[in-house]
Design a protein around this motif. Structure first.
Motif, PDB file in Angstrom:
ATOM      1  N   GLU A 220       1.060  -1.486  -0.472  1.00  0.00           N
ATOM      2  CA  GLU A 220       0.290   0.112  -0.145  1.00  0.00           C
ATOM      3  C   GLU A 220       1.016   1.133  -0.191  1.00  0.00           C
ATOM      4  O   GLU A 220       0.228   2.180  -0.614  1.00  0.00           O
ATOM      5  CB  GLU A 220      -0.575  -0.512   1.429  1.00  0.00           C
ATOM      6  CG  GLU A 220      -2.275  -1.387   1.548  1.00  0.00           C
ATOM      7  CD  GLU A 220      -2.648  -0.526   2.462  1.00  0.00           C
ATOM      8  OE1 GLU A 220      -2.625   0.295   2.616  1.00  0.00           O
ATOM      9  OE2 GLU A 220      -3.816  -1.825   2.358  1.00  0.00           O
ATOM     10  N   GLY A 221       2.233   0.970   0.669  1.00  0.00           N
ATOM     11  CA  GLY A 221       2.388   2.661   0.791  1.00  0.00           C
ATOM     12  C   GLY A 221       3.860   2.777  -0.839  1.00  0.00           C
ATOM     13  O   GLY A 221       4.623   3.214  -0.878  1.00  0.00           O
ATOM     14  N   SER A 222       3.873   1.756  -1.831  1.00  0.00           N
ATOM     15  CA  SER A 222       4.198   2.160  -2.653  1.00  0.00           C
ATOM     16  C   SER A 222       4.473   3.156  -3.902  1.00  0.00           C
ATOM     17  O   SER A 222       2.737   3.627  -3.624  1.00  0.00           O
ATOM     18  CB  SER A 222       4.347  -0.041  -3.706  1.00  0.00           C
ATOM     19  OG  SER A 222       3.325  -0.113  -3.630  1.00  0.00           O
ATOM     20  N   ARG A 223       5.654   2.906  -4.351  1.00  0.00           N
ATOM     21  CA  ARG A 223       5.105   3.603  -5.670  1.00  0.00           C
ATOM     22  C   ARG A 223       4.199   3.121  -6.307  1.00  0.00           C
ATOM     23  O   ARG A 223       3.014   3.986  -6.808  1.00  0.00           O
ATOM     24  CB  ARG A 223       6.373   4.299  -5.957  1.00  0.00           C
ATOM     25  CG  ARG A 223       6.277   5.466  -7.623  1.00  0.00           C
ATOM     26  CD  ARG A 223       7.149   6.189  -7.999  1.00  0.00           C
ATOM     27  NE  ARG A 223       8.345   4.914  -8.182  1.00  0.00           N
ATOM     28  CZ  ARG A 223       8.865   4.485  -9.706  1.00  0.00           C
ATOM     29  NH1 ARG A 223       7.742   4.732 -10.755  1.00  0.00           N
ATOM     30  NH2 ARG A 223       9.337   3.374  -9.525  1.00  0.00           N
ATOM     31  N   ILE A 224       4.197   1.723  -7.006  1.00  0.00           N
ATOM     32  CA  ILE A 224       3.629   1.871  -7.872  1.00  0.00           C
ATOM     33  C   ILE A 224       1.605   1.288  -7.599  1.00  0.00           C
ATOM     34  O   ILE A 224       0.622   1.767  -7.993  1.00  0.00           O
ATOM     35  CB  ILE A 224       3.960   0.041  -8.383  1.00  0.00           C
ATOM     36  CG1 ILE A 224       2.801  -0.599  -9.675  1.00  0.00           C
ATOM     37  CG2 ILE A 224       3.190  -0.934  -7.144  1.00  0.00           C
ATOM     38  CD1 ILE A 224       3.768  -1.605 -10.049  1.00  0.00           C
ATOM     39  N   PRO A 245       9.549  -8.702 -12.026  1.00  0.00           N
ATOM     40  CA  PRO A 245       8.111  -8.329 -12.834  1.00  0.00           C
ATOM     41  C   PRO A 245       7.757  -7.748 -13.679  1.00  0.00           C
ATOM     42  O   PRO A 245       9.086  -7.200 -14.745  1.00  0.00           O
ATOM     43  CB  PRO A 245       7.590  -7.955 -11.299  1.00  0.00           C
ATOM     44  CG  PRO A 245       8.567  -7.146 -10.630  1.00  0.00           C
ATOM     45  CD  PRO A 245      10.162  -7.978 -11.087  1.00  0.00           C
ATOM     46  N   VAL A 246       6.735  -7.486 -14.840  1.00  0.00           N
ATOM     47  CA  VAL A 246       6.491  -6.795 -16.359  1.00  0.00           C
ATOM     48  C   VAL A 246       4.820  -6.279 -15.725  1.00  0.00           C
ATOM     49  O   VAL A 246       4.302  -6.846 -15.425  1.00  0.00           O
ATOM     50  CB  VAL A 246       6.160  -8.564 -16.748  1.00  0.00           C
ATOM     51  CG1 VAL A 246       6.199  -7.891 -18.702  1.00  0.00           C
ATOM     52  CG2 VAL A 246       7.429  -9.079 -17.372  1.00  0.00           C
ATOM     53  N   LYS A 247       5.486  -5.243 -16.194  1.00  0.00           N
ATOM     54  CA  LYS A 247       4.622  -4.038 -15.978  1.00  0.00           C
ATOM     55  C   LYS A 247       3.696  -4.463 -17.261  1.00  0.00           C
ATOM     56  O   LYS A 247       3.933  -5.157 -18.110  1.00  0.00           O
ATOM     57  CB  LYS A 247       5.045  -2.524 -16.442  1.00  0.00           C
ATOM     58  CG  LYS A 247       6.115  -2.256 -15.368  1.00  0.00           C
ATOM     59  CD  LYS A 247       6.820  -0.692 -15.468  1.00  0.00           C
ATOM     60  CE  LYS A 247       7.536  -0.464 -17.658  1.00  0.00           C
ATOM     61  NZ  LYS A 247       7.059   0.769 -17.376  1.00  0.00           N
TER      62      LYS A 247
END
Length: 437
Positions: A220-224, A245-247
């Motif tokens: 929850e705190g991540s930029r993504i 990981p793949v966007k």
């Protein structure tokens, strides 16, 4: 032959998807239609600009690109490129795209031969080609005619369940390092995303995780997470993310969080039609003389329903999701009702949230023990403690403890008077006193 038609907002994305396959060595551009020069004389810019310029003739059409795949039977692996080009040209003509510019790519990344056709819906006069129901009408007619004329294996008439779908879970699970990560994830997404009915990200992940893939928003705190992003990851056999990981935006059909959220409402409505079947399968699995959680899960699998248990770090089960591969529907247990939630199922299986492998005694044994226990209590009330052998027989392994309780308890409870000794007590009036003060 099986034909799949998809329309999109970006011809560039579809073009890049196929050209990236060429760079990876798993595809090649084998031809073109309605281009001024042959494909082997064009660079990437020339290929793409022909499509972009004609698409720009009508800016009002938002979904202006067309991506078609023609899939052949695995036995037709030796089809020559000349024949594939003839099939592509005939197919495009029969569905109304014969005069459109298009590119033909032959892919070698699946268990069956197939080609991809990249084109646009805008004609050279700026008008739009109507693709409404094109798959059911023009494409279906074209498929049947081409199968007959070219002697191809007929798609219609296959046994139910056959076709170019995702393989069974046991053989289709993604193994990190076996093939390129993006390709492996694409193979799973291309079948799961358009076919399964999931109404939330956790429900989607219940399906994807069966194939060792996960759609991840990050913490929850991540930029993504804060930016509404989404990545897809490969999981190992323990469900732990592995590899890079793949966007979502890197895939040609861009299965982003926004894209998925647009599908959730329609999928939720579609799920309603299949709730009754899943409930019925669950209820049948819980019938019988014994109920064990592992046996319950196995019984559902025989009916084409996978059970995904959610556990916390301490191994306690707090959630359950059902994936019905027959109707391609996904249900969170609580959405089906309390009896089908994780707590409800554990109670019906006689299992604790942590001990999900507890063996449960047979129901008829439970009934027998209850009956014998009640009979023993009745004998005790009438005659006192029963003989030791009757007590042991009636109460099984706990007989010694109960016997000790009987031997050490008082013969009569304090103040106890047998009913036979009770008589009516008559009030005596005291002389000189009235009962009424």
């Amino acid at each position: 032959m099986v034909a799949i038609i998809k329309t999109g907002h970006s011809i560039r994305n579809i073009f890049n998807y196929n050209e990236n396959k060429v760079k990876e060595g798993v595809a090649q551009c084998i031809g073109e239609g309605n281009y001024p020069v042959d494909v082997d004389k064009m660079n990437l810019t020339m290929k793409l600009n022909r499509l972009l310029k004609q698409a720009a003739l009508n800016d009002n059409v938002t979904r202006n690109s067309v991506h078609i795949s023609l899939n052949f039977d695995p036995s037709e692996i030796g089809l020559p490129q000349e024949k594939l080009m003839d099939i592509a040209a005939d197919y495009m003509e029969r569905i109304g795209f014969g005069q459109q510019p298009y590119l033909v790519y032959q892919h070698h990344d699946a268990g069956h031969p197939h080609i991809h056709l990249v084109s646009i819906k805008i004609k050279d006069d700026g008008s739009r080609i109507d693709t409404q129901n094109i798959g059911r009408n023009q494409s279906e007619t074209a498929r049947k005619e081409i199968e007959k004329e070219y002697g191809l294996v007929v798609a219609q008439g296959r046994k139910k369940g056959e076709g170019f779908e995702l393989q069974p879970i046991s053989t289709a699970k993604v193994r990190y390092g076996k093939i390129q990560s993006k390709k492996a994830i694409t193979n799973v997404l291309s079948v799961v995303l358009p076919n399964y009915k999931y109404a939330s990200l956790p429900e989607l992940n219940a399906v994807l995780q069966l194939y060792n893939v996960k759609a991840d928003r990050g913490s929850e705190g991540s930029r993504i997470f804060k930016g509404g992003g989404l990545v897809y990851r490969i999981l190992d056999e323990n469900g732990i993310p592995t590899g890079v990981p793949v966007k979502a935006s890197d895939f040609y059909n861009r299965p982003t969080l926004k894209f998925l959220e647009q599908k959730f409402p329609a999928n939720k409505v579609a799920q309603v039609l299949h709730k009754a079947r899943v409930k019925s399968v669950i209820n049948r699995a819980l019938l019988g003389n014994s109920v064990v959680l592992s046996g319950f899960i196995g019984a559902l699998e025989k009916e084409g329903v996978n059970t995904v248990l959610r556990k916390n770090t301490e191994g306690i089960v707090y959630g359950i999701t059902y994936v019905d591969h027959t109707t391609k529907s996904v249900f969170n247990g609580s959405a089906l009702g309390k009896p089908y939630s994780a707590k409800g199922i554990l109670e019906r299986c006689g299992t604790t949230a942590k001990d999900d492998h507890k063996v449960v005694v047979k129901k008829n044994d439970v009934s027998r023990r209850i009956t014998e226990s009640n009979r023993a209590k009745a004998i005790t009330n009438r005659q006192g403690a029963p003989p030791m052998n009757s007590l042991i027989k009636a109460n099984g392994d706990s007989a010694i403890e109960k016997l000790a309780d009987l031997l050490t308890q008082a013969e009569q409870a304090p103040g106890y008077i047998p009913g036979e000794l009770k008589g009516r007590r008559k009030k005596k009036k005291r002389r000189g006193r009235s009962d009424n003060p």
